[in-house]
Design a protein around this motif. Structure first.
Motif, PDB file in Angstrom:
ATOM      1  N   SER A 143       0.836  -1.208   0.000  1.00 12.97           N
ATOM      2  CA  SER A 143       0.000   0.000   0.000  1.00 12.97           C
ATOM      3  C   SER A 143       0.866   1.252   0.000  1.00 12.97           C
ATOM      4  O   SER A 143       0.552   2.244  -0.669  1.00 12.97           O
ATOM      5  N   ILE A 144       1.976   1.215   0.732  1.00 15.57           N
ATOM      6  CA  ILE A 144       2.883   2.364   0.784  1.00 15.57           C
ATOM      7  C   ILE A 144       3.571   2.564  -0.564  1.00 15.57           C
ATOM      8  O   ILE A 144       3.641   3.689  -1.079  1.00 15.57           O
ATOM      9  N   VAL A 145       4.063   1.486  -1.157  1.00 16.40           N
ATOM     10  CA  VAL A 145       4.731   1.596  -2.453  1.00 16.40           C
ATOM     11  C   VAL A 145       3.758   2.112  -3.514  1.00 16.40           C
ATOM     12  O   VAL A 145       4.101   2.995  -4.319  1.00 16.40           O
ATOM     13  N   ALA A 146       2.540   1.586  -3.534  1.00 17.06           N
ATOM     14  CA  ALA A 146       1.557   2.030  -4.517  1.00 17.06           C
ATOM     15  C   ALA A 146       1.197   3.500  -4.330  1.00 17.06           C
ATOM     16  O   ALA A 146       1.124   4.264  -5.303  1.00 17.06           O
ATOM     17  N   LYS A 147       0.987   3.916  -3.089  1.00 16.37           N
ATOM     18  CA  LYS A 147       0.603   5.298  -2.812  1.00 16.37           C
ATOM     19  C   LYS A 147       1.707   6.277  -3.162  1.00 16.37           C
ATOM     20  O   LYS A 147       1.464   7.291  -3.831  1.00 16.37           O
ATOM     21  N   VAL A 148       2.936   5.995  -2.717  1.00 11.04           N
ATOM     22  CA  VAL A 148       4.044   6.908  -3.014  1.00 11.04           C
ATOM     23  C   VAL A 148       4.293   6.972  -4.519  1.00 11.04           C
ATOM     24  O   VAL A 148       4.513   8.050  -5.082  1.00 11.04           O
ATOM     25  N   THR A 149       4.261   5.822  -5.182  1.00 14.62           N
ATOM     26  CA  THR A 149       4.472   5.792  -6.631  1.00 14.62           C
ATOM     27  C   THR A 149       3.416   6.621  -7.346  1.00 14.62           C
ATOM     28  O   THR A 149       3.733   7.434  -8.225  1.00 14.62           O
ATOM     29  N   ARG A 150       2.153   6.440  -6.973  1.00 17.49           N
ATOM     30  CA  ARG A 150       1.091   7.180  -7.656  1.00 17.49           C
ATOM     31  C   ARG A 150       1.185   8.675  -7.375  1.00 17.49           C
ATOM     32  O   ARG A 150       0.995   9.491  -8.279  1.00 17.49           O
ATOM     33  N   ASP A 151       1.487   9.049  -6.142  1.00 21.57           N
ATOM     34  CA  ASP A 151       1.625  10.472  -5.830  1.00 21.57           C
ATOM     35  C   ASP A 151       2.729  11.102  -6.665  1.00 21.57           C
ATOM     36  O   ASP A 151       2.594  12.241  -7.139  1.00 21.57           O
ATOM     37  N   ARG A 152       3.811  10.389  -6.859  1.00 19.51           N
ATOM     38  CA  ARG A 152       4.894  10.914  -7.698  1.00 19.51           C
ATOM     39  C   ARG A 152       4.457  11.031  -9.157  1.00 19.51           C
ATOM     40  O   ARG A 152       4.820  11.989  -9.847  1.00 19.51           O
ATOM     41  N   MET A 153       3.699  10.065  -9.621  1.00 22.51           N
ATOM     42  CA  MET A 153       3.178  10.137 -10.988  1.00 22.51           C
ATOM     43  C   MET A 153       2.269  11.351 -11.161  1.00 22.51           C
ATOM     44  O   MET A 153       2.334  12.061 -12.176  1.00 22.51           O
ATOM     45  N   MET A 154       1.419  11.602 -10.161  1.00 22.88           N
ATOM     46  CA  MET A 154       0.500  12.740 -10.246  1.00 22.88           C
ATOM     47  C   MET A 154       1.257  14.067 -10.165  1.00 22.88           C
ATOM     48  O   MET A 154       0.846  15.061 -10.784  1.00 22.88           O
ATOM     49  N   ALA A 155       2.360  14.094  -9.423  1.00 23.09           N
ATOM     50  CA  ALA A 155       3.177  15.310  -9.388  1.00 23.09           C
ATOM     51  C   ALA A 155       3.780  15.587 -10.762  1.00 23.09           C
ATOM     52  O   ALA A 155       3.863  16.755 -11.192  1.00 23.09           O
ATOM     53  N   ARG A 156       4.196  14.541 -11.456  1.00 19.74           N
ATOM     54  CA  ARG A 156       4.719  14.731 -12.817  1.00 19.74           C
ATOM     55  C   ARG A 156       3.620  15.207 -13.761  1.00 19.74           C
ATOM     56  O   ARG A 156       3.845  16.087 -14.610  1.00 19.74           O
ATOM     57  N   LEU A 157       2.420  14.633 -13.613  1.00 20.18           N
ATOM     58  CA  LEU A 157       1.302  15.083 -14.451  1.00 20.18           C
ATOM     59  C   LEU A 157       0.932  16.527 -14.149  1.00 20.18           C
ATOM     60  O   LEU A 157       0.463  17.251 -15.029  1.00 20.18           O
ATOM     61  N   CYS A 158       1.155  16.959 -12.910  1.00 14.87           N
ATOM     62  CA  CYS A 158       0.855  18.344 -12.547  1.00 14.87           C
ATOM     63  C   CYS A 158       1.745  19.307 -13.326  1.00 14.87           C
ATOM     64  O   CYS A 158       1.303  20.401 -13.704  1.00 14.87           O
ATOM     65  N   ARG A 159       2.974  18.908 -13.572  1.00 16.84           N
ATOM     66  CA  ARG A 159       3.857  19.770 -14.359  1.00 16.84           C
ATOM     67  C   ARG A 159       3.414  19.835 -15.816  1.00 16.84           C
ATOM     68  O   ARG A 159       3.610  20.843 -16.482  1.00 16.84           O
ATOM     69  N   ARG A 160       2.794  18.773 -16.295  1.00 21.12           N
ATOM     70  CA  ARG A 160       2.309  18.766 -17.672  1.00 21.12           C
ATOM     71  C   ARG A 160       0.972  19.489 -17.802  1.00 21.12           C
ATOM     72  O   ARG A 160       0.697  20.136 -18.810  1.00 21.12           O
ATOM     73  N   TYR A 161       0.130  19.356 -16.775  1.00 18.97           N
ATOM     74  CA  TYR A 161      -1.200  19.982 -16.783  1.00 18.97           C
ATOM     75  C   TYR A 161      -1.367  20.813 -15.514  1.00 18.97           C
ATOM     76  O   TYR A 161      -2.127  20.451 -14.607  1.00 18.97           O
ATOM     77  N   PRO A 162      -0.669  21.944 -15.411  1.00 15.95           N
ATOM     78  CA  PRO A 162      -0.643  22.699 -14.149  1.00 15.95           C
ATOM     79  C   PRO A 162      -1.986  23.288 -13.737  1.00 15.95           C
ATOM     80  O   PRO A 162      -2.182  23.597 -12.556  1.00 15.95           O
ATOM     81  N   ALA A 163      -2.919  23.444 -14.652  1.00  9.68           N
ATOM     82  CA  ALA A 163      -4.192  24.088 -14.329  1.00  9.68           C
ATOM     83  C   ALA A 163      -5.020  23.293 -13.327  1.00  9.68           C
ATOM     84  O   ALA A 163      -5.901  23.860 -12.665  1.00  9.68           O
ATOM     85  N   TYR A 164      -4.736  21.998 -13.177  1.00  7.21           N
ATOM     86  CA  TYR A 164      -5.601  21.146 -12.351  1.00  7.21           C
ATOM     87  C   TYR A 164      -5.087  20.923 -10.926  1.00  7.21           C
ATOM     88  O   TYR A 164      -5.827  20.427 -10.078  1.00  7.21           O
ATOM     89  N   GLY A 165      -3.840  21.251 -10.650  1.00  4.91           N
ATOM     90  CA  GLY A 165      -3.317  21.094  -9.297  1.00  4.91           C
ATOM     91  C   GLY A 165      -3.183  19.661  -8.841  1.00  4.91           C
ATOM     92  O   GLY A 165      -3.376  19.360  -7.654  1.00  4.91           O
ATOM     93  N   PHE A 166      -2.811  18.755  -9.746  1.00  2.87           N
ATOM     94  CA  PHE A 166      -2.744  17.330  -9.400  1.00  2.87           C
ATOM     95  C   PHE A 166      -1.806  17.039  -8.229  1.00  2.87           C
ATOM     96  O   PHE A 166      -2.044  16.101  -7.468  1.00  2.87           O
ATOM     97  N   SER A 167      -0.741  17.813  -8.090  1.00  2.00           N
ATOM     98  CA  SER A 167       0.201  17.531  -7.005  1.00  2.00           C
ATOM     99  C   SER A 167      -0.413  17.798  -5.636  1.00  2.00           C
ATOM    100  O   SER A 167       0.036  17.233  -4.633  1.00  2.00           O
ATOM    101  N   ALA A 168      -1.456  18.630  -5.588  1.00  2.00           N
ATOM    102  CA  ALA A 168      -2.092  18.963  -4.310  1.00  2.00           C
ATOM    103  C   ALA A 168      -3.139  17.937  -3.895  1.00  2.00           C
ATOM    104  O   ALA A 168      -3.301  17.664  -2.705  1.00  2.00           O
ATOM    105  N   HIS A 169      -3.831  17.343  -4.856  1.00  2.00           N
ATOM    106  CA  HIS A 169      -4.948  16.448  -4.515  1.00  2.00           C
ATOM    107  C   HIS A 169      -4.877  15.079  -5.184  1.00  2.00           C
ATOM    108  O   HIS A 169      -5.768  14.247  -4.967  1.00  2.00           O
ATOM    109  N   ALA A 170      -3.836  14.845  -5.988  1.00  3.17           N
ATOM    110  CA  ALA A 170      -3.614  13.534  -6.623  1.00  3.17           C
ATOM    111  C   ALA A 170      -4.783  13.083  -7.494  1.00  3.17           C
ATOM    112  O   ALA A 170      -4.973  11.891  -7.720  1.00  3.17           O
TER     113      ALA A 170
END
Length: 203
Positions: A143-170
């Motif tokens: 559960s920890i590996v999946a959560k940390v991995t996904r949060d990092r993926m969403m942070a990368r997507l936030c840089r690609r689509y900054p209008a949505y704030g993915f890094s703040a709410h995943a």
């Protein structure tokens, strides 16, 4: 109370080893992938403090993630994209991600414990444990590996689509995220089959 290694100890005694724990992160969000992780812990090097990732502060999750990756006998991660979720539904996409994670383990498990009540169809033995991520060390680690991995993926997507704030709410349906969807429409990483995305735009 943190998860413990007792189920794994019983599996070793019963000859059902290697045993892997599997869990997922990201079933509920409006955007991004669902991510599954599979972990086979080293009985001699089990990190202390393993627990359901949702109960842990982000800094502790990151610390435990590093320990799991360093100490575990085997770790794998797999995902299903937003488009795949829309194509087959979130349940089927989650089961696919779990199967991919199990298949990707460099050490083949003899038995698998999965969080929840809906186990994937695996070639080896598989058992679903409700709230297993808070009880069983291998599932907690997954559960920890999946959560940390996904949060990092969403942070990368936030840089690609900054209008949505993915890094703040995943990608979850926070007021901020809902306002962004209403203002900008969904992006390619949104799940178009999920409300309220469905009500705004169609893939």
């Amino acid at each position: 109370m943190p998860a413990d290694f007792s189920r794994e100890t019983l599996a070793i005694a019963a000859g059902r080893w290697p045993l892997a724990g599997i869990d997922e992160a990201g079933r509920g969000p409006l955007a991004g992938p669902v991510v599954a992780a599979a972990v086979i812990l080293d009985p001699e090097r089990v990190p202390a403090g393993l627990d359901d990732s949702k109960k842990l502060p982000a800094a502790i999750r990151e610390e435990l993630y590093g320990e799991i990756m360093e100490r575990a006998l085997a770790v794998s991660v797999a995902s299903a994209t937003a488009a795949e979720i829309d194509g087959v539904n979130i349940r089927q996409a989650t089961l696919r991600a779990m199967c991919r994670a199990a298949a990707a383990l460099p050490l083949a498990p003899l038995h698998v414990l999965v969080d929840g009540n809906d186990p994937p169809a695996l070639a080896c033995g598989c058992e679903a444990i409700i709230q297993g991520d808070g009880q069983i060390a291998s599932i907690a680690a997954a559960s920890i590996v999946a959560k940390v991995t996904r949060d990092r993926m969403m942070a990368r997507l936030c840089r690609r689509y900054p209008a949505y704030g993915f890094s703040a709410h995943a990608g979850y349906a926070t007021p901020q995220h809902r306002r962004a969807i209403a203002e900008h429409g969904p992006c390619p990483e949104h799940r178009y089959s999920f409300a309220p995305v469905k009500g705004v735009w169609f893939r």
